[in-house]
Enzyme design. Structure first.
Site, PDB file in Angstrom:
ATOM      1  N   GLY A 193      -5.018 -21.023 -32.668  1.00  0.00           N
ATOM      2  CA  GLY A 193      -6.135 -20.846 -31.749  1.00  0.00           C
ATOM      3  C   GLY A 193      -6.581 -19.387 -31.798  1.00  0.00           C
ATOM      4  O   GLY A 193      -6.594 -18.758 -32.857  1.00  0.00           O
ATOM      5  N   GLY A 209      -4.916 -17.129 -30.063  1.00  0.00           N
ATOM      6  CA  GLY A 209      -3.743 -16.296 -29.813  1.00  0.00           C
ATOM      7  C   GLY A 209      -3.139 -16.317 -28.435  1.00  0.00           C
ATOM      8  O   GLY A 209      -2.166 -15.609 -28.186  1.00  0.00           O
ATOM      9  N   SER A 221      -7.965 -20.963 -39.932  1.00  0.00           N
ATOM     10  CA  SER A 221      -9.279 -20.444 -39.573  1.00  0.00           C
ATOM     11  C   SER A 221      -9.298 -18.923 -39.668  1.00  0.00           C
ATOM     12  O   SER A 221      -8.641 -18.235 -38.891  1.00  0.00           O
ATOM     13  CB  SER A 221      -9.659 -20.872 -38.148  1.00  0.00           C
ATOM     14  OG  SER A 221     -10.806 -20.172 -37.703  1.00  0.00           O
ATOM     15  N   GLN A 232     -10.759 -17.410 -36.376  1.00  0.00           N
ATOM     16  CA  GLN A 232      -9.784 -17.355 -35.295  1.00  0.00           C
ATOM     17  C   GLN A 232      -8.754 -16.261 -35.551  1.00  0.00           C
ATOM     18  O   GLN A 232      -8.367 -15.529 -34.639  1.00  0.00           O
ATOM     19  CB  GLN A 232      -9.084 -18.701 -35.140  1.00  0.00           C
ATOM     20  CG  GLN A 232      -9.927 -19.769 -34.478  1.00  0.00           C
ATOM     21  CD  GLN A 232      -9.126 -21.022 -34.154  1.00  0.00           C
ATOM     22  OE1 GLN A 232      -8.242 -21.421 -34.910  1.00  0.00           O
ATOM     23  NE2 GLN A 232      -9.419 -21.638 -33.025  1.00  0.00           N
ATOM     24  N   CYS A 253     -16.065 -36.994 -24.610  1.00  0.00           N
ATOM     25  CA  CYS A 253     -14.616 -36.823 -24.455  1.00  0.00           C
ATOM     26  C   CYS A 253     -14.209 -36.861 -22.987  1.00  0.00           C
ATOM     27  O   CYS A 253     -13.194 -37.470 -22.622  1.00  0.00           O
ATOM     28  CB  CYS A 253     -14.166 -35.513 -25.099  1.00  0.00           C
ATOM     29  SG  CYS A 253     -14.351 -35.489 -26.899  1.00  0.00           S
TER      30      CYS A 253
END
Length: 412
Positions: free
Chosen positions: A205, A207, A226, A229, A390
């Site tokens: 992510g 971090g 990524s 990221q 979602c």
């Protein structure tokens, strides 16, 4: 995390023109009308017609361009509904929240298509594209397609911790950032992370979890595919004053031994084909007596079996290569391919519904700032549909998310 107002439009997510398939469009119309007449919603057409079983206070869907709407729905039922929203072929009525409208459909997902027609599912479902396979090369491409969109984009709707997964709220009054840190602490507690623990995080992510683990005195290695990221996570490690070993590698390329392995909402990007490889890698890297804690989005096993080989809107536009497992599928994979087993589970499904709602509210509130990054109106509608879709799934229990404690059963 600066935003350039001078950046040219660079993120166009236009959908193709509605297909010319009159027979399929008529078939979609013939199926949709009796279907929605059993759902507590209202479909309002420009000519004043209203379909649906909902009363005057029911969530309302306004069909702006019926011809295009039914054409998309007929050409590709699973993908066309979301594409029609992206294109503006339909929208919500005044005062109707998009998740409120989608919720009655999500609650009836397994039965919304009449039983006599379900046997034709095999002719409607598209297979997962081969180019989205989660091989080492494919995983990198799939991750980059979503997570490398722009750090600035995610900063505009996530909380200050930059955590892109379900929070765990202690109360109705707790804010999102505090709930995210509570979630992270629960994962670290489940993995028995304390001072001196050798921690591997699969999926960095931006971090937040690695920072929290390092602040406990753990020795932290975190991996990601990524580059966007990774760059921001490194900045955040420096700002927090923590020493974290961040590696741009695939989970299949990690070596070493770790006392604790943690992974938050990563398994959904692994793909069913590679679940045995993923869990076998965790098993191999876990030190004797070690602990694993993962957070996984799940669906009921019968729904997983029904959808596992089909290609949907989320996979086309949001998470290429993604597939949501069931708890049974996870248990079975662990049993057949590892020495590990789930020892405890904690559901955060309703917390995820709230998390998604807060993200969507913030995204819409900050749209003007997001737009200056080069994201167009179709992207806005795509992202809004994704977050609301979602949210509706978690509200109804069609989707759930679990924190799972995993370890090797004691021999005896």
């Amino acid at each position: 995390m600066s935003i350039s107002a001078d950046r040219p439009p660079a993120h166009s997510f236009g959908v193709s023109r509605a297909p010319r398939t009159p027979l399929k469009a008529r078939a979609a119309k013939a199926i949709l009308k009796p279907t929605v007449n059993h759902v507590p919603v209202r479909l309002r057409f420009a000519d004043g017609r209203v379909w649906g079983a909902g009363g005057a206070d029911a969530p309302e869907m306004r069909v702006v361009r019926p011809k295009a709407f039914f054409a998309r729905l007929g050409a590709d039922t699973k993908i066309g509904f979301g594409e029609a929203y992206m294109a503006g072929d339909w929208t919500t009525g005044d005062g109707t929240d998009l998740a409120d409208l989608l919720e009655p459909f999500a609650a009836r997902m397994a039965t919304i298509v009449p039983v006599p027609l379900q046997k034709f599912r095999v002719f409607v479902d598209k297979k997962l594209p081969h180019h989205q396979r989660n091989s080492v090369k494919g995983s990198r491409q799939n991750i980059e397609a979503h997570y490398d969109l722009s750090n600035d984009l995610f900063a505009q709707f996530l909380d200050p911790s930059m955590t892109y997964s379900s929070a765990w709220f202690e109360s109705a009054e707790q804010d999102l950032e505090a709930a995210q840190l509570r979630k992270i602490d629960a994962i670290l507690d489940d993995a028995h992370v304390t001072a001196g623990t050798r921690v591997l995080e699969i999926g960095s992510g931006w971090g937040a979890l690695a920072i929290r683990a390092a602040q406990r005195g753990a020795t932290v290695t975190t991996i990601t595919l990524s580059s966007e990221q990774a760059a921001l996570a490194q900045e955040r490690f420096a700002e927090a004053g923590v020493d974290v070993d961040l590696q741009l590698v695939d989970y299949r390329e990690v070596t070493g031994e770790y006392d604790a392995i943690v992974s938050v909402e990563m398994i959904e990007a692994v793909g069913e084909e590679y679940w045995p490889t993923y869990f076998a890698a965790i098993d191999k890297l876990l030190a004797p007596g070690g602990h694993v804690a993962i957070q996984a989005i799940t669906m009921a096993h019968h729904r997983y079996l029904a959808t596992r080989n089909s290609y949907g809107w989320i996979q086309k536009y949001i998470f290429p290569g993604g597939l949501i497992p069931s708890l049974d599928a996870i248990d079975q994979t662990l049993h057949e391919h590892t020495s590990l087993a789930v020892t405890n589970r904690r559901s955060l499904g309703q917390d995820y519904a709230r998390t998604l709602h807060e993200w969507r509210d913030t995204f819409n509130a900050n749209w003007d700032a997001i737009r200056t990054q080069g994201f167009d109106e179709t992207f806005r509608r795509m992202w809004e549909f994704y977050l609301a879709y979602c949210e509706a799934g978690f509200r109804t229990g069609y989707l759930d998310v679990f924190q799972l404690s995993i370890s090797r059963p004691a021999k005896g």
